[in-house]
Design an enzyme around this catalytic site. Structure first.
Site, mmCIF file in Angstrom:
data_model
loop_
_atom_site.group_PDB
_atom_site.id
_atom_site.type_symbol
_atom_site.label_atom_id
_atom_site.label_comp_id
_atom_site.label_asym_id
_atom_site.label_seq_id
_atom_site.Cartn_x
_atom_site.Cartn_y
_atom_site.Cartn_z
ATOM 1 N N ASP A 37 11.828 26.707 13.116
ATOM 2 C CA ASP A 37 11.469 28.137 13.164
ATOM 3 C C ASP A 37 12.465 28.881 12.278
ATOM 4 O O ASP A 37 13.384 28.275 11.708
ATOM 5 C CB ASP A 37 11.516 28.669 14.614
ATOM 6 C CG ASP A 37 10.612 29.889 14.817
ATOM 7 O OD1 ASP A 37 10.765 30.884 14.068
ATOM 8 O OD2 ASP A 37 9.764 29.864 15.716
ATOM 9 N N ASP A 47 11.755 28.395 7.021
ATOM 10 C CA ASP A 47 10.889 29.537 6.724
ATOM 11 C C ASP A 47 9.665 28.956 6.026
ATOM 12 O O ASP A 47 9.777 28.436 4.907
ATOM 13 C CB ASP A 47 11.621 30.524 5.808
ATOM 14 C CG ASP A 47 10.754 31.705 5.392
ATOM 15 O OD1 ASP A 47 9.509 31.641 5.559
ATOM 16 O OD2 ASP A 47 11.311 32.687 4.873
ATOM 17 N N VAL A 48 8.511 29.029 6.677
ATOM 18 C CA VAL A 48 7.333 28.322 6.154
ATOM 19 C C VAL A 48 6.868 28.859 4.799
ATOM 20 O O VAL A 48 6.105 28.198 4.101
ATOM 21 C CB VAL A 48 6.147 28.338 7.152
ATOM 22 C CG1 VAL A 48 6.494 27.564 8.406
ATOM 23 C CG2 VAL A 48 5.681 29.757 7.473
ATOM 24 N N SER A 125 -7.595 30.378 14.512
ATOM 25 C CA SER A 125 -7.846 31.391 15.542
ATOM 26 C C SER A 125 -9.361 31.536 15.682
ATOM 27 O O SER A 125 -10.101 31.143 14.766
ATOM 28 C CB SER A 125 -7.240 32.729 15.072
ATOM 29 O OG SER A 125 -7.713 33.801 15.854
ATOM 30 N N TYR A 138 -5.275 39.311 8.976
ATOM 31 C CA TYR A 138 -5.138 38.156 9.877
ATOM 32 C C TYR A 138 -6.410 37.313 9.855
ATOM 33 O O TYR A 138 -6.354 36.082 9.725
ATOM 34 C CB TYR A 138 -4.844 38.659 11.292
ATOM 35 C CG TYR A 138 -4.572 37.568 12.302
ATOM 36 C CD1 TYR A 138 -3.342 36.925 12.346
ATOM 37 C CD2 TYR A 138 -5.550 37.187 13.227
ATOM 38 C CE1 TYR A 138 -3.092 35.929 13.279
ATOM 39 C CE2 TYR A 138 -5.300 36.195 14.166
ATOM 40 C CZ TYR A 138 -4.067 35.569 14.189
ATOM 41 O OH TYR A 138 -3.812 34.574 15.116
ATOM 42 N N LYS A 142 -6.752 33.379 8.592
ATOM 43 C CA LYS A 142 -7.162 32.288 9.486
ATOM 44 C C LYS A 142 -8.447 31.619 8.987
ATOM 45 O O LYS A 142 -8.632 30.412 9.173
ATOM 46 C CB LYS A 142 -7.313 32.794 10.923
ATOM 47 C CG LYS A 142 -6.000 33.239 11.537
ATOM 48 C CD LYS A 142 -4.953 32.124 11.558
ATOM 49 C CE LYS A 142 -3.686 32.499 12.285
ATOM 50 N NZ LYS A 142 -2.694 31.425 12.341
HETATM 51 N N1 LIG Z 1 -1.159 34.169 20.696
HETATM 52 C C1 LIG Z 1 -2.451 34.246 20.432
HETATM 53 O O1 LIG Z 1 -3.208 34.973 21.086
HETATM 54 C C2 LIG Z 1 -3.026 33.440 19.312
HETATM 55 C C3 LIG Z 1 -4.417 33.355 19.177
HETATM 56 C C4 LIG Z 1 -4.964 32.638 18.127
HETATM 57 C C5 LIG Z 1 -4.133 32.010 17.222
HETATM 58 N N2 LIG Z 1 -2.794 32.102 17.355
HETATM 59 C C6 LIG Z 1 -1.951 31.456 16.365
HETATM 60 O O2 LIG Z 1 -1.098 30.517 16.980
HETATM 61 C C7 LIG Z 1 0.139 30.454 16.253
HETATM 62 C C8 LIG Z 1 1.299 30.646 17.240
HETATM 63 O O3 LIG Z 1 1.162 31.920 17.883
HETATM 64 P P1 LIG Z 1 2.114 32.357 19.079
HETATM 65 O O4 LIG Z 1 1.285 33.016 20.103
HETATM 66 O O5 LIG Z 1 3.005 31.238 19.486
HETATM 67 O O6 LIG Z 1 2.977 33.478 18.337
HETATM 68 P P2 LIG Z 1 4.511 33.873 18.569
HETATM 69 O O7 LIG Z 1 4.655 35.215 17.949
HETATM 70 O O8 LIG Z 1 4.902 33.685 19.998
HETATM 71 O O9 LIG Z 1 5.278 32.771 17.707
HETATM 72 C C9 LIG Z 1 5.174 32.707 16.329
HETATM 73 C C10 LIG Z 1 6.437 32.042 15.794
HETATM 74 O O10 LIG Z 1 6.315 31.949 14.373
HETATM 75 C C11 LIG Z 1 7.597 32.195 13.840
HETATM 76 N N3 LIG Z 1 7.525 32.627 12.449
HETATM 77 C C12 LIG Z 1 7.105 33.823 11.942
HETATM 78 N N4 LIG Z 1 7.255 33.838 10.611
HETATM 79 C C13 LIG Z 1 7.762 32.638 10.248
HETATM 80 C C14 LIG Z 1 8.134 32.050 9.015
HETATM 81 N N5 LIG Z 1 8.032 32.723 7.858
HETATM 82 N N6 LIG Z 1 8.620 30.782 9.022
HETATM 83 C C15 LIG Z 1 8.752 30.099 10.189
HETATM 84 N N7 LIG Z 1 8.422 30.602 11.401
HETATM 85 C C16 LIG Z 1 7.930 31.859 11.424
HETATM 86 C C17 LIG Z 1 8.223 33.273 14.731
HETATM 87 O O11 LIG Z 1 9.631 33.289 14.608
HETATM 88 C C18 LIG Z 1 7.717 32.844 16.098
HETATM 89 O O12 LIG Z 1 8.653 32.033 16.759
HETATM 90 C C19 LIG Z 1 0.060 31.524 15.167
HETATM 91 O O13 LIG Z 1 -0.347 30.938 13.954
HETATM 92 C C20 LIG Z 1 -1.029 32.440 15.671
HETATM 93 O O14 LIG Z 1 -1.670 33.131 14.636
HETATM 94 C C21 LIG Z 1 -2.212 32.790 18.387
#
Ligand SMILES: NC(=O)c1ccc[n+]([C@@H]2O[C@H](COP(=O)([O-])OP(=O)(O)OC[C@H]3O[C@@H](n4cnc5c(N)ncnc54)[C@H](O)[C@@H]3O)[C@@H](O)[C@H]2O)c1
Length: 239
Positions: A37, A47-48, A125, A138, A142
């Protein structure tokens, strides 16, 4: 549960709700987790959006383990805004983390996964399957993740053993991302109720539920599943 015994799995966004739950599930199923992360407190800082970071991390995994069995691209951000309200800088930031980050992950992990066969799980998503007026960037990012995954899957299918690639498509899952989206609404509590109200099963999903699906797709039990978009959405996209 030993479905991931001896498998080495790299997870991005492992400090988040879903990435963290995936890390716990992989460990519980006997796998070796490499949690990455932006923040500290994880195994590797990654950092992705940084090609150099991906080169460093995959080289380090190669040196230490000689292979990789699974990659979970769970890093991502959501920024609220319709097409009229989304500025170009925001569009680019969302694309950079959600889509460029997933591209770089698939690209740099692929040579390691190819060595003995492996599996990629990308966090798309429900908004990779259907649109949303209020999350323009977003949704677009996705949609890109889902189609990129299919391309990676078709390429990976040419190898023996194959590299499989699938997308998970969650609806609203409890955690910081949904909290942030709700915080943008005039009445955050009402917004959360509305999110749940849109879902036939009438609740938000749990990170652990996404993690179970993810672990299944990483495991050999899913050996014939590749190129799929798998919804985990309480029935949201059934209508
Ligand atoms: N939570 C939801 O409702 C939901 C629904 C559909 C899809 N998603 C997808 O699931 C994935 C995880 O979501 P989540 O709920 O755990 O979100 P979250 O916000 O809890 O976690 C996201 C993580 O990504 C990290 N991050 C952000 N930018 C980054 C970068 N440049 N390099 C490395 N890490 C980075 C953040 O530090 C964080 O720890 C995401 O891709 C999100 O779009 C989430």
């Amino acid at each position: 549960m030993t479905g991931l015994r001896d498998k080495i799995i790299l997870i991005t966004g492992a400090g988040g709700a879903i990435g963290g739950a995936v890390a716990a599930e992989v460990k519980a199923q006997g796998g070796t987790v490499i949690a990455s992360d932006l923040k500290s407190g994880i195994d590797m800082t990654l950092d992705v959006t940084s090609e150099q970071d991906w080169q460093r991390v995959t080289a380090e995994i190669m040196r230490k383990h000689g292979r990789l069995d699974g990659l979970v691209n769970a890093a991502g951000i959501a920024v609220v805004g319709n097409i009229e309200k989304t500025d170009f800088a925001t569009w680019r930031r969302v694309m950079s983390i959600n889509l460029d980050g997933t591209f770089l992950g698939c690209k740099y992990a692929f040579p390691l996964l190819r060595k003995q066969g492996g599996a990629i799980v990308n966090l798309s998503s429900v908004l990779g399957l259907v649109g949303s007026a209020g999350l323009a960037a977003y949704s677009a990012s996705k949609g890109g993740v889902s189609l990129l995954t299919k391309s990676v899957a078709l390429n990976g299918a040419r190898y023996k053993p194959p590299v499989r690639a699938n997308s998970i498509c969650p609806a609203f899952i409890d955690g910081a991302m949904v909290d942030d989206i709700a915080a943008n609404a005039r009445d955050p509590q009402k917004a959360r109720e509305n999110f749940a109200g849109d879902i036939p099963l009438a609740r938000l999903g749990k990170p652990e539920e996404v993690a179970s699906l993810c672990a299944y797709l990483l495991s050999d039990a899913a050996a014939f599943i590749t190129g799929a978009d798998v919804p985990i959405d309480g029935g949201l996209t059934a209508r």
